[in-house]
Enzyme design. Structure first.
Site, PDB file in Angstrom:
ATOM      1  N   ILE B 106      55.435  -8.675 -50.627  1.00  0.00           N
ATOM      2  CA  ILE B 106      54.014  -8.490 -50.887  1.00  0.00           C
ATOM      3  C   ILE B 106      53.684  -7.009 -50.808  1.00  0.00           C
ATOM      4  O   ILE B 106      54.077  -6.325 -49.852  1.00  0.00           O
ATOM      5  CB  ILE B 106      53.166  -9.238 -49.826  1.00  0.00           C
ATOM      6  CG1 ILE B 106      53.586 -10.709 -49.759  1.00  0.00           C
ATOM      7  CG2 ILE B 106      51.677  -9.132 -50.150  1.00  0.00           C
ATOM      8  CD1 ILE B 106      53.076 -11.418 -48.507  1.00  0.00           C
ATOM      9  N   CYS B 107      52.955  -6.517 -51.804  1.00  0.00           N
ATOM     10  CA  CYS B 107      52.518  -5.117 -51.793  1.00  0.00           C
ATOM     11  C   CYS B 107      51.126  -5.078 -51.176  1.00  0.00           C
ATOM     12  O   CYS B 107      50.135  -5.351 -51.843  1.00  0.00           O
ATOM     13  CB  CYS B 107      52.505  -4.569 -53.214  1.00  0.00           C
ATOM     14  SG  CYS B 107      51.908  -2.880 -53.332  1.00  0.00           S
ATOM     15  N   LEU B 108      51.067  -4.793 -49.884  1.00  0.00           N
ATOM     16  CA  LEU B 108      49.797  -4.819 -49.161  1.00  0.00           C
ATOM     17  C   LEU B 108      49.852  -3.717 -48.108  1.00  0.00           C
ATOM     18  O   LEU B 108      50.743  -3.720 -47.254  1.00  0.00           O
ATOM     19  CB  LEU B 108      49.618  -6.202 -48.515  1.00  0.00           C
ATOM     20  CG  LEU B 108      48.310  -6.496 -47.778  1.00  0.00           C
ATOM     21  CD1 LEU B 108      47.134  -6.466 -48.745  1.00  0.00           C
ATOM     22  CD2 LEU B 108      48.371  -7.859 -47.099  1.00  0.00           C
TER      23      LEU B 108
END
Lengths: 151, 167
Positions: B106-108
């Protein structure tokens, strides 16, 4: 220059207080961070030395003996700034009731540190964090901006 | 008991002592079971290993993911909460989302650069729920196939570039 050297000796010393870095086996730090220089001959287990680990920036972990000169200056300054932050004993009627780092309610008499934004933490909790990043965990305000108003 | 987590598979010492580390995780687990974010279900019994959690998530009503079931995995290092947890989607259904790679990464930003020890499993779950809910179009990130082929197994080793805060 002499004063600086003594600060650096303090950083290097494996026996320096725990709050300024986690004492971690030098070999472990190497295995988690490939960017550090690997010594050609690892010391045999009986000669193993435990160096404190420092975080020149949040994602970079280095043992005290592997910091660049710039990083040593940065960490020495940071130690100085942390020591200048007010600390005290947790009192009866304070705004913060829980240390959000360990999630444990404060007890009257706890050794706490007050950040310029007025957020309060256990000294041993917040100092570990400030050595990694110089912001308040709750409001993300940089801690250094207000420092001089407090001194 | 305090010594229990001093040496684990990461073979490194911890910052919060074992007792406080365990207590924080137990407290987080209890509050997540008691007041989960919408669509989140967590089993209070996470087994022997407090450093690995599995969390079930259902797509919120009225969103593109309505009715879908996802599984999130949280891995906590001995340096938690000073280090962010390693959070990935696992299992057969990985949400198709511009910030979720097909391997579950996840790109967070709060999972790396913007992490703070004041955040918790609950706030991370809430962020992921809202990230999914605000999605307008189901698609993979543009660099999905290249990333999935070349990335490290641990998403925290990826140098993320956070540029899109619209979803």
């Amino acid at each position: 220059m002499f004063a600086f050297e003594s600060v650096f000796q303090c950083i290097f010393a494996p026996s320096s207080p725990r709050i300024w870095g986690t004492t971690e086996n030098a070999d472990n730090a190497l295995s988690t961070n490939t960017s550090v220089v690997v010594p050609s001959d690892p010391a045999p287990p009986y000669m193993e030395v435990y160096y404190p680990v420092y975080y020149p920036s949040p994602s970079i972990a280095r043992t005290g003996n592997q910091l660049t000169e710039d990083e040593q200056v940065k960490i020495a300054l940071r130690i100085g700034l942390i020591q200048n932050l007010p600390e005290g004993k947790y009192g009866d009627c304070e705004i913060n009731t829980e240390c959000v780092i360990c999630m444990i309610d404060f007890v009257v008499g706890d050794h706490v540190r007050y950040l310029p934004c007025l957020h309060t933490y256990h000294v041993r909790c917040i100092d570990d964090w400030l050595m990694r990043r110089f912001t308040c965990p709750s409001c993300m305000e940089p801690v250094d901006t207000g420092t001089f108003d407090w001194i | 008991m305090a010594l229990k987590f001093n040496r684990n598979k990461h073979n490194s010492k911890i910052i919060l002592d074992g007792e406080r580390w365990e207590r924080r995780l137990q407290k987080e687990l209890m509050s997540l079971v008691r007041e989960p974010p919408p669509g989140v279900v967590v089993d209070s019994d996470q087994g022997e290993n407090l450093s690995l959690w599995t969390i079930n998530m259902t797509g919120a009503e009225g969103t593109l993911y309505e009715g879908e079931h996802f599984t999130l995995q949280f891995k906590f290092s001995p340096k938690y909460p000073f280090d962010s947890p390693e959070v990935t989607f696992i299992g057969p259904n990985i949400p198709v989302h511009p910030h979720v790679y097909s391997n579950g990464h996840i790109c967070l930003s709060i999972l790396t650069d913007d992490w703070s020890p004041a955040l918790s499993v609950q706030t991370v779950c809430l962020s992921i729920v809202s990230m999914l809910s605000s999605c307008k179009e189901k698609k993979r990130p543009p660099d999905n196939s290249f990333y999935v082929k070349t990335c490290n197994k641990n998403p925290k080793k990826t140098k993320w570039w956070y540029h899109d805060d619209t979803v």
